[in-house]
Motif scaffolding. Structure first.
Motif, mmCIF file in Angstrom:
data_model
loop_
_atom_site.group_PDB
_atom_site.id
_atom_site.type_symbol
_atom_site.label_atom_id
_atom_site.label_comp_id
_atom_site.label_asym_id
_atom_site.label_seq_id
_atom_site.Cartn_x
_atom_site.Cartn_y
_atom_site.Cartn_z
ATOM 1 N N CYS A 192 -1.778 3.119 4.589
ATOM 2 C CA CYS A 192 -2.548 1.955 5.074
ATOM 3 C C CYS A 192 -3.189 2.238 6.316
ATOM 4 C CB CYS A 192 -1.830 0.718 5.026
ATOM 5 S SG CYS A 192 -2.596 -1.022 5.120
ATOM 6 N N CYS A 244 0.699 -1.078 0.011
ATOM 7 C CA CYS A 244 -0.100 0.073 0.122
ATOM 8 C C CYS A 244 0.848 1.183 0.050
ATOM 9 C CB CYS A 244 -0.991 0.334 1.258
ATOM 10 S SG CYS A 244 -2.008 -1.535 1.372
ATOM 11 N N THR A 271 -3.217 2.207 -1.487
ATOM 12 C CA THR A 271 -4.433 1.920 -0.528
ATOM 13 C C THR A 271 -5.523 1.393 -1.260
ATOM 14 O OG1 THR A 271 -5.305 3.999 -0.203
ATOM 15 C CG2 THR A 271 -3.494 3.529 1.307
ATOM 16 N N CYS A 272 -6.414 0.581 -0.467
ATOM 17 C CA CYS A 272 -7.716 -0.005 -0.767
ATOM 18 C C CYS A 272 -8.360 0.917 -1.513
ATOM 19 C CB CYS A 272 -8.558 -0.624 0.236
ATOM 20 S SG CYS A 272 -7.630 -2.196 0.859
ATOM 21 N N GLU A 318 -1.890 -3.944 6.296
ATOM 22 C CA GLU A 318 -2.847 -4.692 6.992
ATOM 23 C C GLU A 318 -2.807 -6.079 6.759
ATOM 24 O OE1 GLU A 318 -5.127 -3.003 8.723
ATOM 25 O OE2 GLU A 318 -6.216 -4.985 9.197
HETATM 26 FE FE1 FES Z 1 -3.607 -1.404 2.912
HETATM 27 FE FE2 FES Z 1 -6.117 -1.774 2.370
HETATM 28 S S1 FES Z 1 -4.803 -3.294 2.841
HETATM 29 S S2 FES Z 1 -5.035 0.056 2.705
#
Ligand code: FES
Length: 585
Positions: free
Chosen positions: A126, A58, A198-199, A90
């Motif tokens: 993240c 991320c 990031t996600c 994460e």
């Molecule tokens: Fe890093 Fe979703 S896993 S932002």
């Protein structure tokens, strides 16, 4: 020095050799060894917290961001110096990144204090990184500005646009329900994370980025630019320049992260349909400044704050679409009558001035007008009841409307191991009307309050097409997840909260309308079961960080911060009931 009283630049925080002159002579000699000139060393120093890590995809664009931040710092006459801190991704932190958030905040705070710098740029991204950095910077007290790595771009699976991680869970549920096979899930796996960043949905990372911009602690427009875009690089360059300007204005975090700013952060969290985790993190950031977030008042605020952003998991779009729709400014314009427009930002101008200065809004379909929200009120609701005397949370905008008034039989899992052992047992006594209860995944229980509150649908029900059930735990859930999931039950089971005494077959009633979560068992029986619970004792053999964690972690309603890291006095409680005293425009 910036004035006669306070040392600045390289003179700040001299190493103690008992001779200040020697300390400076020694420091200067060593940094000259890195090739700096006297001119460079005479400039104000902007430090850059480098959270790049091979274990954090991320943050895969951090090297490019650092280059741009340095350019911005130097163009504004400062000297940029980067330093490493812990980086948390994460899916790469055992038992959960939340277990390490406070450690990262301590690392950030202490390295800001220990090293000579006049301002600091914090590169987060993240989920836990942004809160950890803001918690640390708030306590360290020098000018600080947050910049995020930015969201990833979406990928494509057989012509369908997909992105981490709402679609991760959706496709995994299909796989568990035998709707797609191994080959297909492998193909999805390759496309879910199409770039670094990031996600791509309104998960915790995006929520914290939006909150940071609303708090005024990030360059305006800095929340949404994709990680691999030119806009993201420009945000980074501007961040570097802003950091230099903040030194001259002595714009320390306490001048920006005020009670008004925290309320703005909460408003935006609600309006974007943000992650439930954002509440815990904002509580922890505010707690470092002596500001308390009151859950009852937050619920009142939620009732008058519609969800406007049509992003997964509450809606359909992705973060790159929000950026193309004008970013967070478009959202803040819609709710400007609910914001404290006089709150200060890193630019030295107010939030209202920055909203006015941003490019004009235009017709788009990602941010809804106030009159046509995607969810009319309260993306997040705060529940109380005999099962959660200290409160619990449900993200109602991402829940099944048919389950929000529901009573069912409890199917209990004592902890995460018990869940893993029995969840897919074909003999598990469970129906779609039951309420799944998972204990001991709270701050102490797991430990670290993992995102295991999104309890999977038992396989045998998944195969019958069941997509959602009422689920209750003392844990958290990923901001990218959706479902009728009651989270953050406080106090948690591991410290003797009422969740600990729920037994298979008990009846549980959830009423989001009444904001209640009730165990339908008599008061006498509840008291009898609570009295029979064993006392919590930390194993005397525990040591190191785990011992520190288990003995000082606070509950979700206090932000899960360590008790000794919070400000010693509470100076304000937010949100105050009612809207800001200003005219709606
Ligand atoms: Fe890093 Fe979703 S896993 S932002």
């Amino acid at each position: 020095m910036t004035d006669n009283a306070k040392p600045s630049g390289l003179r700040k925080g001299l190493t103690n050799y008992g001779d200040e002159g020697f300390s400076m002579f020694h420091r200067r000699a060593f940094i000259k060894g890195a090739g700096y000139t006297d001119d460079a060393l005479s400039r104000p120093i902007v430090a850059i917290a480098n959270t790049g890590s091979g274990y954090n995809p991320c943050h895969g664009n951090v090297p490019q961001l650092i280059e741009a931040i340095k350019r911005g710092v130097m163009l504004a006459g400062g000297l940029p110096i980067e330093f490493p801190t812990i980086s948390l991704a994460e899916g790469f932190a055992h038992p959960t990144s939340m277990y390490l958030r406070n450690l990262m905040s301590m690392d950030t705070e202490e390295m800001i204090r220990a090293q000579p710098m006049d301002a600091v740029v914090l590169i987060g991204g993240c989920d836990k990184t942004v809160p950890a950095q803001l918690m640390g910077a708030a306590a360290a007290g020098i000018p600080a500005i947050e910049v995020v790595t930015g969201p990833m771009l979406t990928g494509s699976y057989r012509g369908e646009r997909i992105g981490a991680c709402t679609d991760c869970r959706r496709f995994w549920a299909k796989f568990r329900g035998d709707e797609i096979n191994q080959q297909q899930i492998d193909a999805v796996n390759t496309q879910l994370v199409a770039t670094v960043g990031t996600c791509s949905v309104m998960g915790t990372a995006s929520t914290m980025a939006c909150i940071s911009e609303a708090l005024g602690i990030m360059a305006p427009g800095g929340a949404t630019a994709p990680a691999v875009s030119a806009d993201r690089i420009r945000v980074a360059e501007r961040t570097g320049a802003l950091a230099v300007a903040m030194i001259g204005q002595n714009l320390t975090p306490d001048k920006i992260l005020t009670p008004k700013a925290i309320e703005n952060g909460l408003r935006v969290l609600l309006a974007v349909g943000g992650s439930t985790n954002g509440i815990i993190h904002l509580t922890a950031i505010a707690g470092r400044l002596g500001i308390k977030i009151d859950l009852e008042q937050l619920d009142s605020m939620a009732r008058e704050t519609p969800v406007l952003v049509d992003l997964k998991p509450s809606g359909q779009h992705y973060m790159e679409d929000l950026h193309k729709a004008g970013g967070l400014t478009t959202v803040m314009r819609e709710i400007r009558h609910l914001l404290h427009l006089d709150a200060m930002t890193v630019t030295g101008r107010t939030l209202g001035e920055e909203i006015d200065a941003a490019p004009e809004s235009f017709p788009q379909d990602v941010v809804r007008p106030l009159a046509e929200p995607i969810y009319p009120q309260g993306g997040i609701a705060v529940l109380r009841g005999n099962l959660a005397p200290g409160g619990a949370i449900i993200k109602q905008s991402a829940a099944d409307p048919g389950l929000m008034e529901h009573e069912g039989r409890a199917v209990v899992f004592e902890d995460a191991d018990d869940l893993a052992r029995r969840m897919d047992d074909p003999d598990l006594d469970v129906t779609a009307q039951d309420v799944l209860v998972l204990k001991r995944i709270g701050p102490v229980g797991a430990p670290g309050m993992p995102e295991a509150g999104y309890i999977p649908i038992p396989r045998k029900l998944g195969r019958q097409g069941v997509k959602d059930m009422v689920r209750i735990s003392d844990g958290r859930m990923s901001g990218t997840a959706a479902g009728t999931v009651v989270l953050h039950v406080t106090p948690e089971a591991a410290i003797g909260g009422p969740l600990a005494i729920v037994q298979n077959g008990d009846r549980i009633r959830l009423s989001v309308k009444e904001r209640s979560i009730e165990l339908k068992v008599s008061d006498q029986e509840i008291a009898r079961r609570l009295a029979a619970l064993p006392k919590l004792q930390v194993d005397p053999k525990e040591r190191g960080y785990r011992k520190l964690f288990l003995t000082t972690i606070t509950q979700a309603d206090e932000g899960c911060d360590f008790d000794f890291l919070k400000a010693t006095d509470t100076t304000a409680t937010v949100p105050q009931l009612g809207k800001p005293k200003q005219k709606a425009e």
